[in-house]
Each structure stands twice: as C-alpha cells, then as structure tokens.
Write a protein that holds these residues in place. Structure first.
Motif, PDB file in Angstrom:
ATOM      1  N   GLU A 154      11.599   1.938   6.864  1.00  0.00           N
ATOM      2  CA  GLU A 154      12.405   1.606   5.696  1.00  0.00           C
ATOM      3  C   GLU A 154      11.483   1.461   4.487  1.00  0.00           C
ATOM      4  N   GLN A 155      11.934   1.948   3.351  1.00  0.00           N
ATOM      5  CA  GLN A 155      11.129   1.888   2.137  1.00  0.00           C
ATOM      6  C   GLN A 155      11.980   1.443   0.960  1.00  0.00           C
ATOM      7  N   VAL A 156      11.329   0.809   0.033  1.00  0.00           N
ATOM      8  CA  VAL A 156      11.963   0.371  -1.202  1.00  0.00           C
ATOM      9  C   VAL A 156      11.125   0.938  -2.344  1.00  0.00           C
ATOM     10  N   ILE A 157      11.695   1.843  -3.091  1.00  0.00           N
ATOM     11  CA  ILE A 157      10.987   2.440  -4.220  1.00  0.00           C
ATOM     12  C   ILE A 157      10.989   1.428  -5.361  1.00  0.00           C
ATOM     13  N   ILE A 158       9.798   1.056  -5.826  1.00  0.00           N
ATOM     14  CA  ILE A 158       9.712   0.110  -6.928  1.00  0.00           C
ATOM     15  C   ILE A 158       9.286   0.801  -8.223  1.00  0.00           C
ATOM     16  N   GLU A 159       8.727   2.005  -8.127  1.00  0.00           N
ATOM     17  CA  GLU A 159       8.369   2.810  -9.296  1.00  0.00           C
ATOM     18  C   GLU A 159       8.401   4.273  -8.894  1.00  0.00           C
ATOM     19  N   GLY A 160       8.779   5.115  -9.812  1.00  0.00           N
ATOM     20  CA  GLY A 160       8.742   6.549  -9.576  1.00  0.00           C
ATOM     21  C   GLY A 160       9.976   7.072  -8.864  1.00  0.00           C
ATOM     22  N   PRO A 161       9.958   8.383  -8.587  1.00  0.00           N
ATOM     23  CA  PRO A 161      11.118   9.034  -7.972  1.00  0.00           C
ATOM     24  C   PRO A 161      11.265   8.681  -6.487  1.00  0.00           C
ATOM     25  N   GLU A 162      12.461   8.856  -5.985  1.00  0.00           N
ATOM     26  CA  GLU A 162      12.723   8.670  -4.559  1.00  0.00           C
ATOM     27  C   GLU A 162      11.857   9.642  -3.756  1.00  0.00           C
ATOM     28  N   VAL A 163      11.460   9.216  -2.552  1.00  0.00           N
ATOM     29  CA  VAL A 163      10.714  10.080  -1.627  1.00  0.00           C
ATOM     30  C   VAL A 163      11.426  10.060  -0.289  1.00  0.00           C
ATOM     31  N   GLU A 164      11.166  11.080   0.519  1.00  0.00           N
ATOM     32  CA  GLU A 164      11.820  11.183   1.819  1.00  0.00           C
ATOM     33  C   GLU A 164      11.129  10.367   2.900  1.00  0.00           C
ATOM     34  N   GLY A 165       9.832  10.152   2.777  1.00  0.00           N
ATOM     35  CA  GLY A 165       9.130   9.420   3.816  1.00  0.00           C
ATOM     36  C   GLY A 165       7.685   9.163   3.458  1.00  0.00           C
ATOM     37  N   VAL A 166       7.115   8.145   4.126  1.00  0.00           N
ATOM     38  CA  VAL A 166       5.736   7.745   3.882  1.00  0.00           C
ATOM     39  C   VAL A 166       5.056   7.475   5.222  1.00  0.00           C
ATOM     40  N   VAL A 167       3.817   7.941   5.350  1.00  0.00           N
ATOM     41  CA  VAL A 167       2.986   7.664   6.519  1.00  0.00           C
ATOM     42  C   VAL A 167       1.663   7.105   6.005  1.00  0.00           C
ATOM     43  N   ILE A 168       1.190   6.020   6.633  1.00  0.00           N
ATOM     44  CA  ILE A 168      -0.103   5.437   6.285  1.00  0.00           C
ATOM     45  C   ILE A 168      -0.903   5.287   7.569  1.00  0.00           C
ATOM     46  N   VAL A 169      -2.108   5.865   7.580  1.00  0.00           N
ATOM     47  CA  VAL A 169      -2.985   5.761   8.746  1.00  0.00           C
ATOM     48  C   VAL A 169      -4.334   5.199   8.318  1.00  0.00           C
ATOM     49  N   GLU A 170      -4.944   4.453   9.224  1.00  0.00           N
ATOM     50  CA  GLU A 170      -6.217   3.789   8.941  1.00  0.00           C
ATOM     51  C   GLU A 170      -7.346   4.427   9.745  1.00  0.00           C
ATOM     52  N   PHE A 171      -8.503   4.520   9.097  1.00  0.00           N
ATOM     53  CA  PHE A 171      -9.728   5.004   9.716  1.00  0.00           C
ATOM     54  C   PHE A 171     -10.844   4.015   9.399  1.00  0.00           C
ATOM     55  N   PRO A 172     -11.903   3.993  10.190  1.00  0.00           N
ATOM     56  CA  PRO A 172     -13.026   3.098   9.889  1.00  0.00           C
ATOM     57  C   PRO A 172     -13.721   3.415   8.563  1.00  0.00           C
ATOM     58  N   THR A 173     -13.791   4.708   8.205  1.00  0.00           N
ATOM     59  CA  THR A 173     -14.491   5.122   6.988  1.00  0.00           C
ATOM     60  C   THR A 173     -13.793   6.327   6.366  1.00  0.00           C
ATOM     61  N   ILE A 174     -14.133   6.611   5.112  1.00  0.00           N
ATOM     62  CA  ILE A 174     -13.622   7.828   4.466  1.00  0.00           C
ATOM     63  C   ILE A 174     -14.094   9.061   5.222  1.00  0.00           C
ATOM     64  N   GLU A 175     -15.338   9.035   5.688  1.00  0.00           N
ATOM     65  CA  GLU A 175     -15.854  10.190   6.435  1.00  0.00           C
ATOM     66  C   GLU A 175     -15.040  10.446   7.701  1.00  0.00           C
ATOM     67  N   ASP A 176     -14.636   9.386   8.409  1.00  0.00           N
ATOM     68  CA  ASP A 176     -13.799   9.552   9.605  1.00  0.00           C
ATOM     69  C   ASP A 176     -12.453  10.167   9.236  1.00  0.00           C
ATOM     70  N   ALA A 177     -11.881   9.724   8.125  1.00  0.00           N
ATOM     71  CA  ALA A 177     -10.594  10.260   7.678  1.00  0.00           C
ATOM     72  C   ALA A 177     -10.719  11.743   7.338  1.00  0.00           C
ATOM     73  N   LYS A 178     -11.771  12.091   6.611  1.00  0.00           N
ATOM     74  CA  LYS A 178     -11.989  13.487   6.245  1.00  0.00           C
ATOM     75  C   LYS A 178     -12.268  14.346   7.469  1.00  0.00           C
ATOM     76  N   LYS A 179     -13.011  13.801   8.427  1.00  0.00           N
ATOM     77  CA  LYS A 179     -13.322  14.556   9.650  1.00  0.00           C
ATOM     78  C   LYS A 179     -12.041  14.913  10.396  1.00  0.00           C
ATOM     79  N   TRP A 180     -11.122  13.946  10.514  1.00  0.00           N
ATOM     80  CA  TRP A 180      -9.841  14.232  11.176  1.00  0.00           C
ATOM     81  C   TRP A 180      -9.032  15.231  10.354  1.00  0.00           C
ATOM     82  N   TYR A 181      -8.871  14.978   9.067  1.00  0.00           N
ATOM     83  CA  TYR A 181      -8.030  15.826   8.227  1.00  0.00           C
ATOM     84  C   TYR A 181      -8.528  17.273   8.230  1.00  0.00           C
TER      85      TYR A 181
END
Length: 95
Positions: A42-69
């Motif tokens: 569930e999401q509540v838009i507080i600024e900007g246009p409506e969106v269909e969905g949001v995903v947030i994932v955590e990594f130990p470092t930016i390098e780990d995130a870039k390596k996966w992506y």
C-alpha cells in the motif's frame, strides 16, 4: 554503508512481459546480499504523480547494489521489465 535500490513503476505497457520478469527476477538474487524491504505494498502519494508500484531493496554497499543490477542474470530479466513497463530506478546510499 548500506545502499538502497528503489524502483518506481510509472506505467505498465505489456503485462505478459512483466510477468516474465517477475518469474525470472527471484533467481537473480541468489548469491547477492540483497534484502527486500518493500514490494508493491500500500502506498500514499504525498508529492508528485500517482505511480503503479514501488520496490525498495537493501544492499550492504553501493558496489553490491551495482554488482547485482549489472549482473548478466539481472540484465537478462530486466529486458522483460523494460519491454513491459516504464520504471524509474535509483541507487541511494544510506546514512
């Protein structure tokens, strides 16, 4: 320092392509230090246009995130996401 990838789905173009992506994406996480924090809840838009969905994932470092992506496995899956929708994605370092 932790890093977070946020994907925001702005518009669906082809539901079948998105379904292929969703089937493939889980396997891309294997062997990567990834933690899903939010996914299409569930999401509540507080600024900007409506969106269909949001995903947030955590990594130990930016390098780990870039390596996966940028991994071959994720990029093979992501081609279906690109065909199926318009997304904005960003990596942000935590505090």
């Amino acid at each position: 320092m932790s890093a977070y990838i946020t994907f925001i789905r702005e518009k669906t173009l082809d539901q079948k392509e998105l379904e292929i992506y969703w089937q493939l994406v889980k396997d891309t996480m294997e062997g990567h230090p990834i933690k899903i924090l939010a996914a299409y809840g569930e999401q509540v838009i507080i600024e900007g246009p409506e969106v269909e969905g949001v995903v947030i994932v955590e990594f130990p470092t930016i390098e780990d995130a870039k390596k996966w992506y940028h991994s071959e496995a994720y990029q093979n899956a992501a081609q279906h996401r690109h065909k199926g929708s318009i997304y904005t994605g960003v990596i942000v370092q935590g505090v």
